[in-house]
Design an enzyme around this catalytic site. Structure first.
Site, PDB file in Angstrom:
ATOM      1  N   HIS A 193      44.560  36.922  33.987  1.00  0.00           N
ATOM      2  CA  HIS A 193      45.636  36.312  34.802  1.00  0.00           C
ATOM      3  C   HIS A 193      45.263  34.897  35.247  1.00  0.00           C
ATOM      4  O   HIS A 193      45.559  34.484  36.367  1.00  0.00           O
ATOM      5  CB  HIS A 193      45.967  37.181  36.024  1.00  0.00           C
ATOM      6  CG  HIS A 193      46.578  38.501  35.661  1.00  0.00           C
ATOM      7  ND1 HIS A 193      47.939  38.701  35.578  1.00  0.00           N
ATOM      8  CD2 HIS A 193      46.010  39.690  35.350  1.00  0.00           C
ATOM      9  CE1 HIS A 193      48.185  39.956  35.240  1.00  0.00           C
ATOM     10  NE2 HIS A 193      47.026  40.581  35.081  1.00  0.00           N
ATOM     11  N   ASN A 221      52.604  44.061  38.345  1.00  0.00           N
ATOM     12  CA  ASN A 221      52.971  43.458  37.064  1.00  0.00           C
ATOM     13  C   ASN A 221      54.476  43.541  36.866  1.00  0.00           C
ATOM     14  O   ASN A 221      55.173  44.200  37.633  1.00  0.00           O
ATOM     15  CB  ASN A 221      52.287  44.202  35.914  1.00  0.00           C
ATOM     16  CG  ASN A 221      50.852  43.725  35.679  1.00  0.00           C
ATOM     17  OD1 ASN A 221      50.446  42.676  36.169  1.00  0.00           O
ATOM     18  ND2 ASN A 221      50.103  44.504  34.925  1.00  0.00           N
TER      19      ASN A 221
HETATM   20 FE1  HDE Z   1      43.988  43.163  37.600  1.00  0.00          FE
HETATM   21  N1  HDE Z   1      42.471  41.846  37.877  1.00  0.00           N
HETATM   22  N2  HDE Z   1      42.653  44.568  37.035  1.00  0.00           N
HETATM   23  N3  HDE Z   1      45.495  44.460  37.156  1.00  0.00           N
HETATM   24  N4  HDE Z   1      45.329  41.782  38.080  1.00  0.00           N
HETATM   25  C1  HDE Z   1      42.606  40.564  38.243  1.00  0.00           C
HETATM   26  O1  HDE Z   1      41.340  39.577  39.892  1.00  0.00           O
HETATM   27  C2  HDE Z   1      41.325  44.518  37.253  1.00  0.00           C
HETATM   28  C3  HDE Z   1      45.358  45.740  36.726  1.00  0.00           C
HETATM   29  C4  HDE Z   1      46.660  41.955  38.247  1.00  0.00           C
HETATM   30  O2  HDE Z   1      47.661  36.180  40.738  1.00  0.00           O
HETATM   31  C5  HDE Z   1      41.300  39.914  38.543  1.00  0.00           C
HETATM   32  O3  HDE Z   1      41.351  37.775  41.178  1.00  0.00           O
HETATM   33  C6  HDE Z   1      40.704  45.770  36.906  1.00  0.00           C
HETATM   34  C7  HDE Z   1      46.586  46.463  36.862  1.00  0.00           C
HETATM   35  C8  HDE Z   1      47.276  40.724  38.653  1.00  0.00           C
HETATM   36  O4  HDE Z   1      45.569  36.073  41.353  1.00  0.00           O
HETATM   37  C9  HDE Z   1      40.290  41.037  38.334  1.00  0.00           C
HETATM   38  C10 HDE Z   1      41.721  46.565  36.467  1.00  0.00           C
HETATM   39  C11 HDE Z   1      47.475  45.561  37.379  1.00  0.00           C
HETATM   40  C12 HDE Z   1      46.243  39.804  38.744  1.00  0.00           C
HETATM   41  C13 HDE Z   1      41.161  42.180  37.938  1.00  0.00           C
HETATM   42  C14 HDE Z   1      42.942  45.808  36.561  1.00  0.00           C
HETATM   43  C15 HDE Z   1      46.776  44.316  37.559  1.00  0.00           C
HETATM   44  C16 HDE Z   1      45.034  40.497  38.393  1.00  0.00           C
HETATM   45  C17 HDE Z   1      40.992  38.658  37.837  1.00  0.00           C
HETATM   46  C18 HDE Z   1      41.634  47.996  35.949  1.00  0.00           C
HETATM   47  C19 HDE Z   1      48.952  45.785  37.690  1.00  0.00           C
HETATM   48  C20 HDE Z   1      46.353  38.342  39.114  1.00  0.00           C
HETATM   49  C21 HDE Z   1      40.754  37.636  38.921  1.00  0.00           C
HETATM   50  C22 HDE Z   1      40.898  48.850  36.761  1.00  0.00           C
HETATM   51  C23 HDE Z   1      49.173  46.758  38.742  1.00  0.00           C
HETATM   52  C24 HDE Z   1      46.372  38.142  40.607  1.00  0.00           C
HETATM   53  C25 HDE Z   1      41.164  38.284  40.120  1.00  0.00           C
HETATM   54  C26 HDE Z   1      46.556  36.693  40.936  1.00  0.00           C
HETATM   55  C27 HDE Z   1      43.765  39.912  38.402  1.00  0.00           C
HETATM   56  C28 HDE Z   1      40.649  43.392  37.701  1.00  0.00           C
HETATM   57  C29 HDE Z   1      44.183  46.328  36.136  1.00  0.00           C
HETATM   58  C30 HDE Z   1      47.435  43.141  38.058  1.00  0.00           C
HETATM   59  C31 HDE Z   1      39.176  40.800  37.360  1.00  0.00           C
HETATM   60  C32 HDE Z   1      39.230  46.074  36.990  1.00  0.00           C
HETATM   61  C33 HDE Z   1      46.839  47.932  36.523  1.00  0.00           C
HETATM   62  C34 HDE Z   1      48.746  40.474  38.910  1.00  0.00           C
HETATM   63  O5  HDE Z   1      39.608  41.303  39.515  1.00  0.00           O
END
Ligand code: HDE
Length: 718
Positions: free
Chosen positions: A74, A147
């Site tokens: 993202h 999302n």
């Molecule tokens: Fe994320 N995700 N994600 N994700 N995600 C990140 O956080 C992560 C997941 C989502 O505008 C990271 O700050 C793991 C689902 C958004 O700043 C990180 C898992 C959903 C954004 C991270 C998921 C999301 C992130 C990257 C599985 C929808 C952007 C940098 C366990 C519900 C937020 C950060 C923004 C961003 C980890 C799965 C949505 C790496 C480990 C499911 C919208 O921390």
């Protein structure tokens, strides 16, 4: 200019860096005025630069460190400020104060993003979009980090690094950028049938939103609401856009990537800048504790959704985005979302994907911003008071005055700080947990295909065609034949017709459902539930989810000298009154001369814009104008391409000649004088334009946004 006089108290001000007005003097970061910002200090005009030039060194040093690591996923995003208001008190379900008083405006900061591409990648790629909302509530910050699709690829957080490694550019040559059409992604997903549901969404038009303002948002996981009596229920969060749900054509999205890689970012910025504030309604699906098994799916499995047809969405409030950020880096880049940021009245569920996220987000911010003090940055700190004994750390921004940084104490405020245990503060919702420790997954997570089938069955013909085309495109870019085969074998468990259609263009064998069932990772456990009986869910289709609001859409008026201004002027005025933006596209900037001897200002040329930057096209009348436009390949291409992308088109009199290769002509329709010969195409004579009938028909065709039911688009030469 003499240095500004400082009061001693100014020294404590957190932000002494003032905006530079005309005539003010540049200073170093130490506040020393700089007489010359163009030349470094040298030993003579042509001699070597001197080490003692602290002005040069400080400037370069700061510049050298301007970037921070981009988000690991993202990375590409755009954001805006706004507010949220609840419709009526929700104390029956939750104690969260921001969900009680309809008079309270809770400030929000919302960041939309693509998931795969790096920070400088294009906006309009095929991808899931992030929809992250930070509510600055009176009880602290609450982050709903969702999302634009209601399900996710995987069920357990431990697979997330594998998923992202497979999806990101391949490590040996770092290609392709921001795209899933490559071997490593399809290799991984074809071996992980739990990804099938998300793949269906990703191959659908949801992956190509027309605008951030026109997409839904989902919390994805199941959470809990907890009421003031400590009773809880399960909840799924939904954002519904006021402008309706709209997408682009795939061919169009690819072309927009080149024409304007900032397309979605610009669209959001311009809308807010022009006072067209985007809005969403927040809704919840509530499931009583103990009743979740009746749904026939495991609500802790993030690859499943609860169809609205089974549990209707209860609208609870409205969010409006009404202010662009002042500074992209300070706000959009440094904002730190975390699904672990909760307020009293909202709690987690045991979804194993969510549980992993609770670790990952803060950890990721530490890597990006190097210090736990990222939480004290203006965009991240809460709007309510904070009292804690967290101290020091890299780049601590606050200067604390107290001697005591521990509790309990007698030297400062005293003993233990506790809020009234039963009614205030955050309490985890009590839950009995008695289980054996194990690396297992519940058998209720094993149904990987019934919801993808439900999704497929719920699409209309055009949507199905788009999904088939998307799978074909993606897989035709996969070099390894066995990966292509594995994917269509899996799809055979969704729908044999879908799998067969996809396989037909890939140089592989017919889909083999039995082979898929014999492969590692394949698990199928049918629950035979209520949900299992649901054959179609109209809420999963985008068709018919239009809203009467077409404001901010863009209409291109193709023009050259000799245009019939009288009829066009009326149409343009009525479109503008309906909130649309009409832009004149001509061979050159400046003005064109109309048939009646007037002039019309030009907004764009055929070389600095293209049809993909518009939602609809108006082809004016006027013999000389039509002659010239038909001579210009770029103008004919503009009209045909808009037709191919299923956009509404309105042609007045001779303007229809730009569509003659498609078989449309005025003589063909002369008896009717106003006609819609094919979905979304309005043809009329100037009289009808002057009478105001054309604009009405054109506006009606625009309500639908895209006319995906047009046939034989393959034959359109654009
Ligand atoms: Fe994320 N995700 N994600 N994700 N995600 C990140 O956080 C992560 C997941 C989502 O505008 C990271 O700050 C793991 C689902 C958004 O700043 C990180 C898992 C959903 C954004 C991270 C998921 C999301 C992130 C990257 C599985 C929808 C952007 C940098 C366990 C519900 C937020 C950060 C923004 C961003 C980890 C799965 C949505 C790496 C480990 C499911 C919208 O921390």
């Amino acid at each position: 200019m003499s240095p500004p006089r400082l009061k001693v108290s100014d020294k404590k001000s957190p932000d002494l860096i003032v905006n530079l007005d005309k005539g003010s003097t540049l200073t170093t970061a130490q506040g020393v005025q700089i007489p010359d910002n163009h030349h470094s200090l040298k030993a003579g005009p042509r001699g070597p630069t001197l080490m003692e030039d602290f002005v040069l060194r400080e400037k370069l040093m700061h510049f050298d460190h301007e970037r921070i690591p981009e988000r690991v996923v993202h990375a590409r995003g755009a954001a805006a400020h706004g507010y949220f208001k609840v419709y009526k008190p929700l104390s029956l379900y939750t104690s969260a104060i921001f969900l009680q008083d309809p008079a309270v405006e809770t400030p929000v900061f919302v960041r939309f993003s693509t998931a795969v591409g790096s920070r400088g990648s294009a906006d309009t790629v095929r991808d899931v979009r992030g929809f992250a909302v930070k509510f600055y509530t009176q009880q602290g910050n609450y982050d709903l980090v969702g999302n634009n699709m209601p399900v996710y690829f995987i069920q357990d957080a431990i697979k997330f690094p594998d998923l992202v490694h497979a999806l990101k550019p391949e490590p040996h040559h770092e290609m392709p950028q921001a795209a899933s059409a490559h071997d490593t992604f399809w290799d991984f997903v074809s071996l992980m049938p739990e990804t099938t549901h998300m793949l269906m969404w990703l191959m659908s038009d949801r992956a190509m939103p027309r605008s951030y303002r026109m997409m839904e948002g989902f919390g994805v996981h199941t959470f809990r609401l907890v009421n003031p009596h400590g009773q809880s229920c399960y909840v799924k969060f939904h954002w519904k856009p006021k402008l309706g749900l709209h997408s682009m054509a795939w061919d169009e999205a690819q072309k927009v990537s080149g024409q304007d890689p900032d397309f979605h970012r610009r669209d959001l910025w311009d809308a807010i800048d022009n006072g067209h504030f985007p809005e969403w309604e927040l809704g919840v699906q509530l499931v009583e504790m103990g009743k979740e098994a009746d749904l026939g799916i495991d609500i802790l499995d993030a690859t499943k959704l609860i169809p609205e047809e089974l549990v209707p969405i209860l609208p609870i409030g409205r969010m409006v985005l009404n202010r662009n950020p002042d500074n992209f880096f300070a706000e959009t880049e440094q904002v730190a979302f975390n699904p672990g940021h909760l307020v009293p009245g909202i709690d987690f569920s045991n979804d194993p994907l969510l549980q992993g996220r609770l670790f990952s987000y803060a950890d990721s911010q530490l890597s990006r911003m190097s210090s736990p003090n990222y939480q004290a940055l203006p965009i991240n700190r809460p709007a309510c008071p904070m009292h804690h004994f967290q101290r020091d750390g890299l780049q601590q921004p606050s200067v604390r005055h107290e001697r005591v940084a521990y509790e309990p104490n007698t030297l400062a405020s005293g003993g233990e700080f506790r809020v009234d245990g039963s009614t205030q503060g955050f309490h985890s919702s009590p839950e009995a947990l008695v289980s054996l420790k194990s690396r297992q997954q519940s058998a209720s997570f094993d149904d990987h295909f019934s919801q993808p089938t439900l999704f497929w069955n719920s699409q209309n013909q055009a949507e199905k065609d788009h999904i088939v085309a998307a799978f074909r495109f993606e897989l035709s870019n996969v070099k390894a034949k066995d990966i292509r085969q594995r994917t269509v074998d899996n799809l055979a468990h969704v729908d044999m017709k879908l799998a067969t259609r996809v396989a037909a263009q890939l140089g592989i064998d017919l889909p083999n459902a039995v082979a898929a069932a014999g492969r590692l990772g394949y698990r199928q456990h049918q629950t035979g539930s209520l949900e299992g009986r649901l054959q179609e869910a109209p809420s999963l289709s985008m068709i018919g989810r239009y809203k009467p609001d077409i404001s901010t859409r863009k209409v291109a008026v193709l023009a050259t000298d000799g245009m019939d201004m009288i009829s066009v002027k009326r149409v343009m005025q009525e479109l503008t009154d309906a909130g649309l933006q009409c832009k004149v596209v001509a061979p050159h900037l400046g003005h064109i001369g109309t048939a009646s001897g007037r002039t019309l200002a030009v907004d764009f040329t055929f070389s600095n814009t293209s049809s993909v930057m518009f939602d609809a096209v108006l082809l004016p009348g006027g013999v000389a104008c039509a002659d010239e436009l038909c001579r210009l390949g770029s103008a004919v291409h503009f009209a045909l391409e808009a037709y191919k992308h299923c956009k509404p088109i309105c042609a007045i009199n001779e303007g229809v000649r730009l569509l003659s290769t498609l078989g449309f002509s005025m003589s063909q329709h002369k008896d009717t004088a106003l006609t819609v010969p094919t979905p979304g195409v309005v043809i009329a004579d100037s009289q009808k334009a002057i009478e105001g009938q054309i604009s009405q028909a054109f506006i009606t065709s625009m309500l639908q946004h895209r006319h995906w039911d047009r046939v034989n688009l393959d034959s359109v030469p654009a």
